[in-house]
Structure formats: C-alpha cells, structure tokens
Write a protein that holds these residues in place. Structure first.
Motif, PDB file in Angstrom:
ATOM      1  N   SER A  52      12.678  35.107 -38.892  1.00 27.91           N
ATOM      2  CA  SER A  52      13.546  35.711 -40.009  1.00 27.91           C
ATOM      3  C   SER A  52      14.002  37.000 -40.016  1.00 27.91           C
ATOM      4  CB  SER A  52      12.909  35.376 -41.122  1.00 27.91           C
ATOM      5  OG  SER A  52      12.800  33.926 -41.469  1.00 27.91           O
ATOM      6  N   LEU A  96      17.215  30.726 -42.847  1.00 30.11           N
ATOM      7  CA  LEU A  96      17.057  29.388 -42.973  1.00 30.11           C
ATOM      8  C   LEU A  96      16.697  28.549 -41.747  1.00 30.11           C
ATOM      9  CD1 LEU A  96      17.898  27.106 -44.831  1.00 30.11           C
ATOM     10  CD2 LEU A  96      20.503  27.314 -44.053  1.00 30.11           C
ATOM     11  N   LEU A 136      22.078  20.461 -46.673  1.00 29.17           N
ATOM     12  CA  LEU A 136      22.153  21.391 -47.549  1.00 29.17           C
ATOM     13  C   LEU A 136      22.860  20.915 -48.955  1.00 29.17           C
ATOM     14  CD1 LEU A 136      22.940  25.044 -46.047  1.00 29.17           C
ATOM     15  CD2 LEU A 136      20.775  24.081 -47.036  1.00 29.17           C
ATOM     16  N   PRO A 165      22.436  31.902 -45.525  1.00 26.29           N
ATOM     17  CA  PRO A 165      21.497  33.160 -45.887  1.00 26.29           C
ATOM     18  C   PRO A 165      22.402  34.212 -46.148  1.00 26.29           C
ATOM     19  CG  PRO A 165      20.673  31.846 -44.183  1.00 26.29           C
ATOM     20  CD  PRO A 165      22.053  31.447 -44.237  1.00 26.29           C
ATOM     21  N   GLY A 205      17.438  25.939 -50.778  1.00 24.48           N
ATOM     22  CA  GLY A 205      17.351  26.202 -49.329  1.00 24.48           C
ATOM     23  C   GLY A 205      16.138  25.874 -48.557  1.00 24.48           C
ATOM     24  N   TRP A 246      24.066  20.770 -40.605  1.00 25.67           N
ATOM     25  CA  TRP A 246      23.702  21.735 -42.021  1.00 25.67           C
ATOM     26  C   TRP A 246      24.502  21.280 -43.392  1.00 25.67           C
ATOM     27  CZ3 TRP A 246      19.368  23.923 -42.827  1.00 25.67           C
ATOM     28  CH2 TRP A 246      18.475  24.338 -41.997  1.00 25.67           C
ATOM     29  N   ALA A 276      15.432  23.352 -45.473  1.00 27.34           N
ATOM     30  CA  ALA A 276      14.945  23.621 -44.283  1.00 27.34           C
ATOM     31  C   ALA A 276      14.045  22.565 -43.962  1.00 27.34           C
ATOM     32  CB  ALA A 276      14.409  24.935 -44.491  1.00 27.34           C
TER      33      ALA A 276
END
Length: 180
Positions: A23, A30, A128, A72, A111, A124, A115
């Motif tokens: 990260s 994410l 999400l 993100p 989020g 994704w 994940a």
C-alpha cells in the motif's frame, strides 16, 4: 494450542507487513488489502502459510483491473478535498466534518468488505458494488468494521510504529466480517 495461536498472530502480523508494503503507493491499497485477505482466508481455511511470492501474485492479479487503482485514488482525492474544505473554514464545517467522518468510515468499510470478498478472476466493479450493498444491509458488520478503523487509527496516532502491522488487523477484521 498456544503454539497455533502464536503462529496465527505471527501470520496476521506478517500479512499486515505485506499489505503495508503493498500500500506504499496509496492507490494500490485496495489491491494489497485484497491480496492480504486471500492470504488470511487461506490461513484460516487450510492452514496455508502466507508467502511473499503468493502475495505478489495475488497483488498483480488484483491490480489487473483499473478500478483497483481508481477507487482508492478517487477516495483519496475527494476525501482530501473535503478535509481541506473543512479545515479551511467552510461554513457549517463542524457539522460537515462529522458527516464527512461517518461517510469516509463507511466508504473505508465498504472498501475493506470488497477487499475481503475479492478473489482472483473476480471483477472489481461487481465486487465493490456488492460490498457497498452489504455495507448498508449488514449494518452490524459495518459498525464492527467502523469500530476497527477508529481503533486502529487511534492506536497508530498514539504509536505510529504500529502503522506497519495495522493493515493486517484491518484485513483480518474485514475477513472475519465477510466470513461470518
């Protein structure tokens, strides 16, 4: 019994370190959390020991879709602009700041749910969207994730050295909420 407990703690801390390193470029947070959640799920389900190589493969797979980077980045951009507006003296800033805090915590919880639900091969946007729905429908789990976010933020604020392993604790909380 104690040996397995300590091994599990060590694995969670190791995954936290991997997620933290993954990260570093905030926009990969994410995908790094998704890779970490897969590792923690494998630890819980199969007793599989997490590895750097496996994390790297999962991180690459999670970054394959542009939404993993755009979500993100968008959250950081909008959240940063809102925080600057509140700190800059926006009329009604105190009320707006409180509302903003709740909204940002809900977005972070969504989020984290996303994940924790992501697996290689899943898209994704769908993950999400489902995580957003679950954030609203499973309000108890969302409240738990929000509490975990606040606790980790307070701990890291008081002892910044914990920032290295804090992502693993958040990923563990997200996996626990999704699995339950």
């Amino acid at each position: 019994m104690k040996t397995r407990s300590l091994a599990l703690l060590a694995e969670v801390l190791f995954v936290g370190l991997l997620v933290c390193l993954g990260s570093v470029f905030v926009v990969t947070a994410l995908a790094a959390a998704a890779a970490g959640s897969v590792l923690l799920t494998e630890v819980a389900a199969d007793g599989r020991t997490p590895s750097v190589r496996r994390f790297g493969r999962l991180l690459r797979a999670a970054l394959a879709h542009p939404v993993a980077v755009l979500a993100p980045a968008g959250l950081a951009l909008v959240g940063g602009a809102d925080v600057v507006a509140v700190l800059g003296g926006l009329p009604g800033g105190r009320v707006f700041g409180a509302v903003l805090g709740v909204v940002l915590a809900a977005l972070l919880a969504a989020g984290l749910r996303g994940a924790a639900a992501w697996r290689p091969g899943r898209c994704w946007p769908g993950v999400l969207a489902a995580a957003g729905r679950e954030t609203v429908l499973d309000w108890r789990g969302s409240l738990g994730l929000g509490t975990a976010i606040v606790v980790v933020a307070v701990v890291v604020g008081q002892a910044p050295a914990f920032a290295v392993v804090a992502p693993g604790l958040l990923v563990l909380a997200a996996v626990a909420v999704v699995v339950r």
